[in-house]
Design a protein around this motif. Structure first.
Motif, PDB file in Angstrom:
ATOM      1  N   SER A  50       0.865  -1.435  -0.143  1.00 40.71           N
ATOM      2  CA  SER A  50       0.047  -0.053  -0.053  1.00 40.71           C
ATOM      3  C   SER A  50       0.841   1.314   0.106  1.00 40.71           C
ATOM      4  O   SER A  50       0.563   2.263  -0.934  1.00 40.71           O
ATOM      5  N   ALA A  53       2.453   1.596  -3.367  1.00 38.49           N
ATOM      6  CA  ALA A  53       1.592   2.009  -4.336  1.00 38.49           C
ATOM      7  C   ALA A  53       1.405   3.641  -4.418  1.00 38.49           C
ATOM      8  O   ALA A  53       1.319   4.432  -5.587  1.00 38.49           O
ATOM      9  N   MET A  57       2.088   5.974  -7.532  1.00 37.24           N
ATOM     10  CA  MET A  57       0.637   6.384  -8.303  1.00 37.24           C
ATOM     11  C   MET A  57       0.957   8.210  -8.163  1.00 37.24           C
ATOM     12  O   MET A  57       0.354   8.836  -9.066  1.00 37.24           O
ATOM     13  N   GLU A  62       0.288   3.391 -11.988  1.00 38.64           N
ATOM     14  CA  GLU A  62      -0.896   2.848 -11.418  1.00 38.64           C
ATOM     15  C   GLU A  62      -0.617   1.094 -11.212  1.00 38.64           C
ATOM     16  O   GLU A  62      -0.578   0.551 -12.321  1.00 38.64           O
ATOM     17  N   VAL A  66      -2.960  -4.071  -4.985  1.00 37.01           N
ATOM     18  CA  VAL A  66      -2.307  -3.425  -3.918  1.00 37.01           C
ATOM     19  C   VAL A  66      -2.502  -4.629  -2.808  1.00 37.01           C
ATOM     20  O   VAL A  66      -3.415  -4.841  -2.727  1.00 37.01           O
ATOM     21  N   ASP A  74      -4.085   3.128   6.390  1.00 34.50           N
ATOM     22  CA  ASP A  74      -4.781   3.594   5.150  1.00 34.50           C
ATOM     23  C   ASP A  74      -4.630   5.032   4.813  1.00 34.50           C
ATOM     24  O   ASP A  74      -5.155   5.469   3.692  1.00 34.50           O
ATOM     25  N   LEU A  77      -2.857   5.838   1.149  1.00 36.28           N
ATOM     26  CA  LEU A  77      -3.645   5.746  -0.106  1.00 36.28           C
ATOM     27  C   LEU A  77      -4.804   6.592  -0.087  1.00 36.28           C
ATOM     28  O   LEU A  77      -5.328   6.804  -0.849  1.00 36.28           O
ATOM     29  N   GLU A  81      -7.934   7.424  -5.964  1.00 33.33           N
ATOM     30  CA  GLU A  81      -8.965   6.705  -6.229  1.00 33.33           C
ATOM     31  C   GLU A  81      -8.603   5.017  -6.385  1.00 33.33           C
ATOM     32  O   GLU A  81      -7.476   5.037  -7.430  1.00 33.33           O
ATOM     33  N   LEU A  82      -9.022   4.226  -6.299  1.00 33.10           N
ATOM     34  CA  LEU A  82      -8.548   2.791  -6.154  1.00 33.10           C
ATOM     35  C   LEU A  82      -9.591   1.890  -7.101  1.00 33.10           C
ATOM     36  O   LEU A  82      -9.430   0.578  -7.240  1.00 33.10           O
ATOM     37  N   ASP A  83     -10.274   2.732  -7.678  1.00 35.53           N
ATOM     38  CA  ASP A  83     -11.363   2.010  -8.675  1.00 35.53           C
ATOM     39  C   ASP A  83     -10.594   1.183  -9.696  1.00 35.53           C
ATOM     40  O   ASP A  83      -9.479   1.879 -10.489  1.00 35.53           O
ATOM     41  N   ILE A  85      -8.552  -1.316  -9.200  1.00 33.63           N
ATOM     42  CA  ILE A  85      -7.557  -1.669  -8.431  1.00 33.63           C
ATOM     43  C   ILE A  85      -7.595  -2.897  -7.569  1.00 33.63           C
ATOM     44  O   ILE A  85      -8.443  -2.533  -6.695  1.00 33.63           O
ATOM     45  N   VAL A  87      -7.499  -4.832  -4.396  1.00 35.13           N
ATOM     46  CA  VAL A  87      -6.853  -4.565  -2.912  1.00 35.13           C
ATOM     47  C   VAL A  87      -6.911  -5.795  -2.130  1.00 35.13           C
ATOM     48  O   VAL A  87      -8.092  -6.280  -2.168  1.00 35.13           O
TER      49      VAL A  87
END
Length: 317
Positions: A50, A53, A57, A62, A66, A74, A77, A81-83, A85, A87
């Motif tokens: 994480s 990443a 990023m 990207e 992750v 947390d 990150l 946006e982690l859409d 990706i 996790v």
């Protein structure tokens, strides 16, 4: 085939072999621990811890996946946006190779901790561990300076194709430099101010050794007087009972903020904490402990700390 034709043919074969070797060594990177990863082609499918990443990023690299565990915050990150990706969340040391294998990575990026010679992601992470059978592993060094960590991610991102002179990256870097200068100016303008960074629990106060924290080393290098506790060699903390929590007379207390505001509530609920000059004076702030990996988050945290330093008074004299 005459001798001339044979020589020409051999030359073509040699040239082809040289070109093949060059292509086979087209992408290479050496990490902080001295491990070199060489791939036939630049890696496209990257899986990262994480914190790693976040470090990548910010430069536009990207990952496809992750992995993270309870050792990480947390907050690393939070700005992204982690859409799209994947996790993978596990308890510490519970990550399984199958979870990473399912992501079909070309490269795994994590962090290497020189004090313990360990890698984020568990005991089997690292070039000699079980996860190395999934994909080659690069470990970015965690330690010394947050700014240096960010720059190391920049070097890896550039090797992966990022343009470090892109306008948005330049703007983030310039904003950080402005915040750093303001922080150093505030520290210089408030001489005698003593600061302590700590982790608080119901049973004890753990005072951080600046040598084990990249951000505390930065703060010290930029002029802040951060207390150096009597901690065992190579350890991250000096552990005090609450009865002895005021042994280090400091003006400002910075609390580990990886878990949000819970630690502030712990201190507020501890009657003995009021014996500490910093707590009695209400001069308590956040210590962004081990999670900053971007210019943007560092800028925000420095601005908050600068405001605290500017408003704080020396109360230990």
């Amino acid at each position: 085939m005459n001798r001339l034709m044979k020589s020409g043919a051999l030359a073509l074969v040699a040239a082809a072999l040289c070109a093949s070797v060059a292509i086979a060594q087209e992408w290479s990177f050496t990490d902080a621990a001295g491990n070199t990863v060489t791939l036939d082609n630049p890696p496209e499918r990257i899986v990262a811890f994480s914190s790693s990443a976040a470090g990548l990023m910010q430069f536009g690299i990207e990952p496809v996946g992750v992995f993270t565990d309870e050792s990480a915050s947390d907050k690393s990150l939070a700005e992204f946006e982690l859409d799209g990706i994947e996790v993978i969340r596990t308890a510490w040391n519970q990550l399984q190779p199958e979870s990473l294998l399912a992501l079909d990575p070309d490269l795994i990026v994590t962090e290497w901790w020189p004090r313990t010679d360990g890698y984020s992601g568990g005991d089997q992470m690292g070039p000699e561990g079980q996860f190395a059978s999934v994909a080659p592993i690069i470990g970015i060094e965690q330690g010394g300076s947050v700014l240096e960590i960010i720059e190391r991610y920049g070097a890896l991102a550039e090797a992966l194709g990022a343009d470090l002179n892109a306008p948005e990256i330049v703007a983030d870097r310039e904003a950080f430099e402005t915040a750093r200068a303001a922080f150093a100016e505030a520290a210089a303008a408030n001489p005698g101010l003593k600061v302590m960074a700590a982790y608080a629990s119901e049973d004890s106060l753990m005072v951080a050794a600046p040598s084990g924290s990249a951000e505390l080393q930065d703060f010290t290098n930029w002029g802040l007087d951060v207390v150096v506790p009597d901690a065992p060699e190579g350890e991250y903390w000096s552990v005090l009972s609450w009865e002895n929590a005021d042994i280090y007379r400091t003006d400002v207390l910075l609390l580990d903020d990886r878990s949000g505001d819970d630690m502030r509530a712990t201190v507020d609920a501890q009657p003995l904490a009021a014996r500490m000059p910093s707590v009695a004076a209400g001069q308590v702030g956040d210590w962004p402990a081990w999670w900053i990996r971007t210019y943007g988050s560092y800028t925000a945290e420095l601005e908050e700390l600068t405001a605290l330093i500017e408003s704080a008074e020396v109360v230990t004299e």
